[in-house]
Design an enzyme around this catalytic site. Sequence first.
Site, mmCIF file in Angstrom:
data_model
loop_
_atom_site.group_PDB
_atom_site.id
_atom_site.type_symbol
_atom_site.label_atom_id
_atom_site.label_comp_id
_atom_site.label_asym_id
_atom_site.label_seq_id
_atom_site.Cartn_x
_atom_site.Cartn_y
_atom_site.Cartn_z
ATOM 1 N N HIS A 61 0.927 -1.049 -0.287
ATOM 2 C CA HIS A 61 -0.562 -0.081 0.470
ATOM 3 C C HIS A 61 1.138 1.300 0.403
ATOM 4 O O HIS A 61 1.810 0.901 0.120
ATOM 5 C CB HIS A 61 -1.225 0.171 1.648
ATOM 6 C CG HIS A 61 -0.198 -0.269 2.504
ATOM 7 N ND1 HIS A 61 0.268 -0.842 3.048
ATOM 8 C CD2 HIS A 61 -0.147 1.621 3.931
ATOM 9 C CE1 HIS A 61 0.665 -0.559 4.139
ATOM 10 N NE2 HIS A 61 0.217 0.394 4.487
ATOM 11 N N ASP A 65 5.460 4.373 4.827
ATOM 12 C CA ASP A 65 6.505 3.979 5.359
ATOM 13 C C ASP A 65 6.693 2.000 4.715
ATOM 14 O O ASP A 65 7.167 1.404 5.076
ATOM 15 C CB ASP A 65 5.682 3.806 7.629
ATOM 16 C CG ASP A 65 4.721 2.506 7.558
ATOM 17 O OD1 ASP A 65 3.340 3.310 6.194
ATOM 18 O OD2 ASP A 65 4.606 2.472 8.014
ATOM 19 N N HIS A 66 6.108 2.468 3.629
ATOM 20 C CA HIS A 66 6.082 1.451 3.081
ATOM 21 C C HIS A 66 6.751 1.680 1.752
ATOM 22 O O HIS A 66 6.971 0.762 0.800
ATOM 23 C CB HIS A 66 5.141 0.662 2.781
ATOM 24 C CG HIS A 66 4.150 -0.148 3.765
ATOM 25 N ND1 HIS A 66 4.110 -1.582 4.197
ATOM 26 C CD2 HIS A 66 3.769 0.708 5.148
ATOM 27 C CE1 HIS A 66 3.491 -2.014 5.203
ATOM 28 N NE2 HIS A 66 3.573 -0.191 5.817
ATOM 29 N N HIS A 142 -7.702 -2.081 5.678
ATOM 30 C CA HIS A 142 -6.618 -1.106 6.153
ATOM 31 C C HIS A 142 -7.325 0.259 5.777
ATOM 32 O O HIS A 142 -8.242 0.697 5.590
ATOM 33 C CB HIS A 142 -4.979 -1.170 4.998
ATOM 34 C CG HIS A 142 -4.018 0.057 5.777
ATOM 35 N ND1 HIS A 142 -4.318 -0.168 7.674
ATOM 36 C CD2 HIS A 142 -3.464 0.381 5.275
ATOM 37 C CE1 HIS A 142 -3.124 0.369 7.979
ATOM 38 N NE2 HIS A 142 -3.209 0.457 7.092
ATOM 39 N N ASP A 213 -0.555 -4.410 5.340
ATOM 40 C CA ASP A 213 -1.268 -3.245 6.934
ATOM 41 C C ASP A 213 -2.463 -4.105 7.046
ATOM 42 O O ASP A 213 -3.448 -3.785 5.609
ATOM 43 C CB ASP A 213 -1.510 -2.163 7.259
ATOM 44 C CG ASP A 213 -0.139 -1.775 7.401
ATOM 45 O OD1 ASP A 213 1.138 -2.570 7.444
ATOM 46 O OD2 ASP A 213 0.453 -0.403 7.436
#
Length: 313
Positions: A61, A65-66, A142, A213
């Site tokens: 996604h 942070d990804h 998410h 997530d």
Amino acid sequence: MWFMGTGAGRPNKHRNVSGLALQMTEGEGNWWLFDAGEATQHQVMQLPLKPSKLEKVFVTHMHGDHVYGLPGLLSSRSFDGGETPIHLYGPKGIKSYLQDVFRLTSTTLDYELVIHELNETESTQVVVKEPQFTVTAMPLAHRIPCYGYRIVEQDCPGKLLVEKLKALGVKEGPLFGKLKNGESVALADGSVVHSKDVTNQPLPGRIVTILGDTRPCASVRPLAEKADLLVHEATFAAGMETKAHEFGHSTTLEAARAARDAGAKQLALTHFSGRYSNEQLSLLEQEAASVFPNTTAALDLSFIDIKRRQAAE
């Protein structure tokens, strides 16, 4: 599998943010990347991975942070001699994100980057179908569109029964190779030797499930069904389900129940909140292990060897 980052939200003293490297083919050095939080390329430098050997990228996604580390890693790959194409799979928006970053920074790549955006209207998508691997994506639950990936390796031919072959008069050489590949061969006397009669049972391919997530949802079980390794987020400890679900996350016990219910063989917890120090991760591991014993709380730069089962089930 290498864990390049096991933290949620932002880096801290204990861990970097999300990033996984998967090597399913022994000895070749090729690898696949799942998510790339900031500083992922720094983590790669500390592992026996060559950016030039990166083949595929899978993004779960678009949260920072990804993906914040992706432009830098892809750019640096050109300087590391990367010339072969990379296929990248991810949610809608990943293409414009990378194109805009490269345009605004005047970045050019010395290799072809082929971007495949997932279809938000499909519940199950086969995103990779190759002779050796199939990768399926399904949406998770998410705050923004997010996906889990199921990687299935094809079964490998069983070992040749060499003594039996010699007794049948099969000479070592090309005929061995054909039988190993599942073919039948004709001998000089007119007799036919069938592969199934001179090989052990096929070695079952491995199954790896990597989730983005998510709070508990219906997609987790089919994605994780009988996985040799399930990588599941455990952002919060048990008892914090309300907070976890509010932000689209799971707790340790929820990850453990997912592994148990899917019949997975091993569970790796990751995506830990910054409130937990590395010393506290053993407690999170113990929580999950109370439901699913074969659980590991992954640390940055740690490695899990995904063992191959010895006989088809």
